[in-house]
Design an enzyme around this catalytic site. Structure first.
Site, PDB file in Angstrom:
ATOM      1  N   GLU A 251     -24.115   5.748  16.017  1.00  0.00           N
ATOM      2  CA  GLU A 251     -23.054   6.783  16.205  1.00  0.00           C
ATOM      3  C   GLU A 251     -21.950   5.888  17.206  1.00  0.00           C
ATOM      4  O   GLU A 251     -22.091   4.837  17.829  1.00  0.00           O
ATOM      5  CB  GLU A 251     -23.314   7.809  17.136  1.00  0.00           C
ATOM      6  CG  GLU A 251     -24.235   8.590  16.473  1.00  0.00           C
ATOM      7  CD  GLU A 251     -24.951   9.993  17.141  1.00  0.00           C
ATOM      8  OE1 GLU A 251     -24.224  10.085  18.395  1.00  0.00           O
ATOM      9  OE2 GLU A 251     -25.651  10.600  16.816  1.00  0.00           O
ATOM     10  N   HIS A 270     -22.153  15.075  16.265  1.00  0.00           N
ATOM     11  CA  HIS A 270     -22.589  15.107  17.430  1.00  0.00           C
ATOM     12  C   HIS A 270     -21.903  16.267  18.388  1.00  0.00           C
ATOM     13  O   HIS A 270     -21.861  15.802  19.499  1.00  0.00           O
ATOM     14  CB  HIS A 270     -22.880  13.699  18.045  1.00  0.00           C
ATOM     15  CG  HIS A 270     -24.085  13.742  19.112  1.00  0.00           C
ATOM     16  ND1 HIS A 270     -24.872  12.828  19.195  1.00  0.00           N
ATOM     17  CD2 HIS A 270     -24.721  14.728  19.802  1.00  0.00           C
ATOM     18  CE1 HIS A 270     -25.681  12.914  20.175  1.00  0.00           C
ATOM     19  NE2 HIS A 270     -25.588  14.115  20.557  1.00  0.00           N
TER      20      HIS A 270
END
Length: 308
Positions: A251, A270
């Protein structure tokens, strides 16, 4: 601490007599540039390298605003005499609601239908047939605060709920089964496991092969628990009907990630816990942990035990 967190707590630590410095992106570089003498740091999800501790001689606590703490080597922090805390349960309802929303989106196939409409195809969505959620089987993997909240919300939807968890807590909202039974049986599998060495890529090619080709996977936990390559292969080959993902192995997710090219995947960045209410609860929990440590108390939600 992040400026938004200070605002969400209505400047609680300042009112308690502590000096508060805010950093919008609390990574190592910005923390050291702003407050190398800080006694406490409130963290979100930025990785904290072990090398940072020797540069912050007064540091006593890293307070995680959230549940997961895989961005911190908690054992190393303990050796340096630093508490690491989190805020268990603070985001449970928000993440659980997001998981149920993802299940419903997958069941009704609303994401591809919406894309048809946006592309100017009004009738295209008529040919994409979803399914009623009532009568489906939902598997919940991990039955902590979030998993329990998912089960409670789903209990009113007329679904059968299967649960996998090492510890069997009393519940009226589902039936405990073994790992293989859950993955073989469920129409939707929702993951709510912590990212620890034992769970790294625990959902792998072998696990995905157990699932029905009509089943879908939902992951709002941590990207590390899923073998992303194996998931891509299962989705491409239609051995798995779909997935809804909020977390990824790396990420932020990059534009060339093959998941983004698949039309049977619903992706979000997220944000499963990203509600005003959840952030207020997490921020308030984190500042309370900071206050307890700085007042010489043992923090309520410690995830390590420093060698003081």
């Amino acid at each position: 601490m992040p400026a938004v967190a200070d605002e969400l707590t209505e400047h609680y630590l300042t009112k308690q007599g502590f000096e508060v410095l805010t950093v919008d992106n609390p990574d190592e570089e910005n923390i050291l540039a702003t407050a190398p003498d800080a006694a406490a740091v409130m963290m979100i999800s930025n990785k904290i390298p072990n090398s940072m501790y020797d540069k912050m001689p007064n540091l006593k606590v890293l307070a995680r605003r959230g549940v997961g703490y895989d961005n911190i080597d908690v054992n190393f922090a303990a050796k340096k005499g630093i508490w690491v805390t989190n805020t268990p349960g603070a985001n449970a309802v928000s993440v659980a609601e997001a998981a149920v929303l993802d299940i419903m989106l997958l069941a009704r196939k609303f994401d591809p239908i919406s894309k048809k409409l946006r592309a100017g195809d009004w009738t295209g969505g008529y040919h994409i047939m979803g399914h009623d959620l009532i009568g489906a089987t939902v598997g919940i993997v991990g039955f902590g605060h979030i998993g329990q909240a998912v089960a409670k919300i789903l209990s009113s939807f007329g679904v059968k709920i299967l649960i996998y968890n090492r510890t069997h807590y009393e519940t009226d909202y589902g039936e405990y089964v073994d790992w293989d039974t859950l993955f073989k049986t469920a129409d939707f599998v929702s993951l709510h496991l912590a990212a620890v060495p034992e769970t790294k890529e625990i959902v792998n090619a072998q696990t995905l092969a157990l699932m029905k080709p009509t089943a879908s996977l939902i992951n709002l936990a941590r990207g590390a628990i899923v073998d992303e390559g194996a998931l891509v292969d299962a989705l491409k080959s239609k051995k798995l009907a779909g997935a809804a993902l909020d977390v990824y192995q790396h990420e932020p997710i990059t534009a060339d990630n093959p998941l983004l090219a698949l039309d049977n995947v619903f992706v979000t960045p997220h944000v499963g816990s990203n509600t005003v209410e959840s952030n207020q609860r997490m921020a308030m929990g984190a500042v309370k942990m900071i206050e307890q440590v700085l007042r010489g108390q043992t923090p309520q939600w410690a995830v390590n035990e420093p060698k003081l």
